[in-house]
Scaffold this active site. Structure first.
Site, PDB file in Angstrom:
ATOM      1  N   HIS A  65     -42.428 -63.590  41.398  1.00 63.35           N
ATOM      2  CA  HIS A  65     -43.155 -64.655  40.680  1.00 63.35           C
ATOM      3  C   HIS A  65     -42.633 -64.689  39.253  1.00 63.35           C
ATOM      4  O   HIS A  65     -42.931 -63.808  38.448  1.00 63.35           O
ATOM      5  CB  HIS A  65     -44.660 -64.370  40.673  1.00 63.35           C
ATOM      6  CG  HIS A  65     -45.470 -65.433  39.993  1.00 63.35           C
ATOM      7  ND1 HIS A  65     -46.545 -66.048  40.603  1.00 63.35           N
ATOM      8  CD2 HIS A  65     -45.378 -65.997  38.771  1.00 63.35           C
ATOM      9  CE1 HIS A  65     -47.058 -66.941  39.770  1.00 63.35           C
ATOM     10  NE2 HIS A  65     -46.371 -66.922  38.640  1.00 63.35           N
TER      11      HIS A  65
ATOM     12  N   HIS B 278     -41.398 -67.304  35.773  1.00 64.02           N
ATOM     13  CA  HIS B 278     -41.220 -68.589  35.081  1.00 64.02           C
ATOM     14  C   HIS B 278     -39.932 -68.530  34.262  1.00 64.02           C
ATOM     15  O   HIS B 278     -39.846 -67.736  33.314  1.00 64.02           O
ATOM     16  CB  HIS B 278     -42.412 -68.875  34.161  1.00 64.02           C
ATOM     17  CG  HIS B 278     -43.700 -68.981  34.903  1.00 64.02           C
ATOM     18  ND1 HIS B 278     -44.165 -70.170  35.414  1.00 64.02           N
ATOM     19  CD2 HIS B 278     -44.599 -68.036  35.263  1.00 64.02           C
ATOM     20  CE1 HIS B 278     -45.309 -69.957  36.051  1.00 64.02           C
ATOM     21  NE2 HIS B 278     -45.594 -68.668  35.968  1.00 64.02           N
TER      22      HIS B 278
ATOM     23  N   LYS C 277     -45.686 -73.838  46.066  1.00 67.83           N
ATOM     24  CA  LYS C 277     -46.709 -73.323  45.144  1.00 67.83           C
ATOM     25  C   LYS C 277     -47.894 -74.267  45.047  1.00 67.83           C
ATOM     26  O   LYS C 277     -47.730 -75.471  44.804  1.00 67.83           O
ATOM     27  CB  LYS C 277     -46.075 -73.132  43.758  1.00 67.83           C
ATOM     28  CG  LYS C 277     -47.028 -72.604  42.692  1.00 67.83           C
ATOM     29  CD  LYS C 277     -47.433 -71.158  42.946  1.00 67.83           C
ATOM     30  CE  LYS C 277     -48.550 -70.717  42.023  1.00 67.83           C
ATOM     31  NZ  LYS C 277     -48.094 -69.975  40.868  1.00 67.83           N
TER      32      LYS C 277
ATOM     33  N   HIS D 276     -52.025 -70.130  43.118  1.00 66.47           N
ATOM     34  CA  HIS D 276     -52.646 -69.722  41.860  1.00 66.47           C
ATOM     35  C   HIS D 276     -54.144 -69.699  42.152  1.00 66.47           C
ATOM     36  O   HIS D 276     -54.776 -70.753  42.248  1.00 66.47           O
ATOM     37  CB  HIS D 276     -52.314 -70.683  40.719  1.00 66.47           C
ATOM     38  CG  HIS D 276     -52.905 -70.236  39.423  1.00 66.47           C
ATOM     39  ND1 HIS D 276     -52.154 -69.684  38.418  1.00 66.47           N
ATOM     40  CD2 HIS D 276     -54.198 -70.204  38.993  1.00 66.47           C
ATOM     41  CE1 HIS D 276     -52.957 -69.336  37.420  1.00 66.47           C
ATOM     42  NE2 HIS D 276     -54.193 -69.644  37.742  1.00 66.47           N
TER      43      HIS D 276
ATOM     44  N   HIS E 241     -50.365 -63.071  41.405  1.00 70.27           N
ATOM     45  CA  HIS E 241     -50.899 -62.354  40.235  1.00 70.27           C
ATOM     46  C   HIS E 241     -52.392 -62.059  40.350  1.00 70.27           C
ATOM     47  O   HIS E 241     -53.204 -62.538  39.565  1.00 70.27           O
ATOM     48  CB  HIS E 241     -50.591 -63.092  38.926  1.00 70.27           C
ATOM     49  CG  HIS E 241     -50.734 -64.593  38.953  1.00 70.27           C
ATOM     50  ND1 HIS E 241     -51.849 -65.242  39.404  1.00 70.27           N
ATOM     51  CD2 HIS E 241     -49.874 -65.566  38.584  1.00 70.27           C
ATOM     52  CE1 HIS E 241     -51.668 -66.542  39.288  1.00 70.27           C
ATOM     53  NE2 HIS E 241     -50.484 -66.774  38.806  1.00 70.27           N
TER      54      HIS E 241
ATOM     55  N   ASP F 275     -44.736 -62.618  36.883  1.00 71.27           N
ATOM     56  CA  ASP F 275     -45.336 -63.757  36.188  1.00 71.27           C
ATOM     57  C   ASP F 275     -44.886 -63.794  34.738  1.00 71.27           C
ATOM     58  O   ASP F 275     -45.613 -64.278  33.861  1.00 71.27           O
ATOM     59  CB  ASP F 275     -46.869 -63.730  36.294  1.00 71.27           C
ATOM     60  CG  ASP F 275     -47.500 -65.049  35.873  1.00 71.27           C
ATOM     61  OD1 ASP F 275     -46.801 -66.083  35.877  1.00 71.27           O
ATOM     62  OD2 ASP F 275     -48.702 -65.038  35.528  1.00 71.27           O
TER      63      ASP F 275
HETATM   64  C1  NCD Z   1     -47.992 -69.428  33.401  1.00 78.65           C
HETATM   65  C2  NCD Z   1     -47.069 -70.324  32.575  1.00 78.65           C
HETATM   66  O1  NCD Z   1     -47.049 -70.171  31.360  1.00 78.65           O
HETATM   67  O2  NCD Z   1     -46.344 -71.141  33.153  1.00 78.65           O
HETATM   68  N1  NCD Z   1     -48.958 -68.852  32.518  1.00 78.65           N
HETATM   69  C3  NCD Z   1     -49.662 -67.723  32.741  1.00 78.65           C
HETATM   70  O3  NCD Z   1     -50.552 -67.414  31.963  1.00 78.65           O
HETATM   71  N2  NCD Z   1     -49.407 -66.938  33.769  1.00 78.65           N
HETATM   72  C4  NCD Z   1     -48.618 -70.218  34.482  1.00 78.65           C
HETATM   73  C5  NCD Z   1     -49.298 -69.362  35.502  1.00 78.65           C
HETATM   74  O4  NCD Z   1     -48.657 -68.649  36.270  1.00 78.65           O
HETATM   75  O5  NCD Z   1     -50.541 -69.415  35.568  1.00 78.65           O
HETATM   76 ZN    ZN Z   2     -47.102 -67.763  36.926  1.00 80.00          ZN
END
Ligand code: NCD
Ligand code: ZN
Length: 344
Positions: free
Chosen positions: A13, A15, A99, A136, A174, A247
């Site tokens: 996971h 970003h 997702k 999520h 998460h 995450d």
């Molecule tokens: C994530 C993001 O910034 O894209 N933020 C987070 O707090 N984890 C989005 C997410 O996974 O909820």
């Molecule tokens: Zn995330």
């Protein structure tokens, strides 16, 4: 133990963002991880197979020279997602998962699902072809306390979806609560969960006690200490339903440090060291490889990475306090404890 060699870990996971931010943060992941499930919450989101192919190509073009890192792409489920497009993308191996963001649950989730009956047919098709749904897991009802939103999601959304869609393979992303840990533990072979590095080390006091610390604010928000202990128990306990998904969610300091700051912890540079520290403290280093490198591929029906990494234990090693990006500095997660383990 002062040295441990394991199959190369994956991040289930992640970003990566796009553009200048992606170019700056990507090497922090490719340095040690073999593969990563790449979240589709760009603005606008990655919703079609064509979007996913274009995003994958941008990631591959930004990848450091010589890196064998493989991005595993995902589609962002919307009420307009087309079954035919999704099946075609899955068949050619372009996407590894889909997702689900409840609309408004987190950063860039405005295009998420409001009416679950509208995605019924998509979910049925995903169950047929075994394509995992990554959720999520937070309700968005403003009446529900933010610390209760994950537990409420299980009862109100996730459990009904799983009952209505037999065979649907789900990763609860998460997880932050003992309720989620219990639900996943009892959920059978089609249910798994990712756990982040930061939720293994922080509880809500880290965010709120003695001053507000925006760099610890992420969603789902860290809960009380008993929940953190449940997460540590799940990660180190040897149950193959749990695996690492960092995450890692970079935001510039300007976006984090304001009256209404963004949610997300940027952990890519020190997630592996942090997780190793937690497993060491629990006397569970013999289970570290399963959590970081084996359980994830097994759930995704992929082979583990062929190559290995070696972690060594020594004097506490520094980590970069921030990463410079074209959009401004991004602060790296501070685990709040010395990190003795480093990737050799
Ligand atoms: C994530 C993001 O910034 O894209 N933020 C987070 O707090 N984890 C989005 C997410 O996974 O909820
Ligand atoms: Zn995330």
């Amino acid at each position: 133990m002062t040295q441990i060699t394991l199959r190369r870990p994956d991040d289930w996971h992640l970003h990566l963002r796009d553009g200048a931010m992606m170019r700056a943060v990507l090497p922090e992941t490719t340095r040690h991880f073999g593969r990563a499930i790449v979240m589709p919450n760009l603005v606008p989101p990655v919703v079609t197979g064509a979007d996913a192919a274009a995003y994958r190509d941008r990631i591959l073009a930004a990848k450091p020279r010589g890196s064998k890192f493989r991005p595993l792409m995902t589609l962002y489920l919307t009420e307009e997602t087309q079954v035919r497009d999704l099946r075609a993308a899955a068949e050619i191996g372009l996407i590894a998962a889909v997702k689900l963001y409840p609309a408004g649950a987190t950063t860039n989730s405005a295009s998420g699902v409001r009416d679950f009956s509208k995605v019924r047919r998509v979910l049925d098709n995903m169950a047929q072809i075994g394509l995992p749904l990554l959720v999520h897991g937070e309700v968005t009802d403003p009446e529900i306390d933010i610390f209760d939103r994950e537990a409420a999601f299980i009862d109100r959304v996730l459990d009904p979806i799983r009952r209505e869609t037999p065979g649907l393979r789900v990763v609860m992303e998460h997880v932050t609560t003992s309720e989620a840990v219990g639900y996943v533990r009892d959920g059978g072979p089609d249910l798994a969960a990712t756990i982040t590095a930061h939720h293994l080390v922080i509880n809500r006091n880290h965010i709120l006690a003695g001053g507000i610390r925006p760099h610890y604010y992420c969603l789902p928000v860290a809960k009380r200490e008993s929940h953190r202990r449940a997460l540590v128990g799940a990660a180190t306990g040897g149950d193959a339903s749990f695996f690492l998904g960092t995450d890692s969610a970079p935001h510039t300091d300007a976006a984090k440090l304001q009256a209404c700051g963004c949610a997300g912890c940027f952990t890519a540079p020190n997630a592996i060291a942090t997780v190793a520290e937690v497993f060491d403290a629990e006397g569970a280093l013999d289970r570290l490889e399963a959590f970081m490198s084996l359980n994830g591929p097994a759930f995704y029906r992929m082979a583990p990475n062929e190559d290995t990494i070696t972690l060594t234990r020594g004097d506490p090693a520094p980590w970069p306090r921030e990463i410079a990006t074209g959009d401004g500095p991004v602060t790296v997660f501070d685990p709040g404890m010395p990190l003795h383990w480093r990737v050799a």
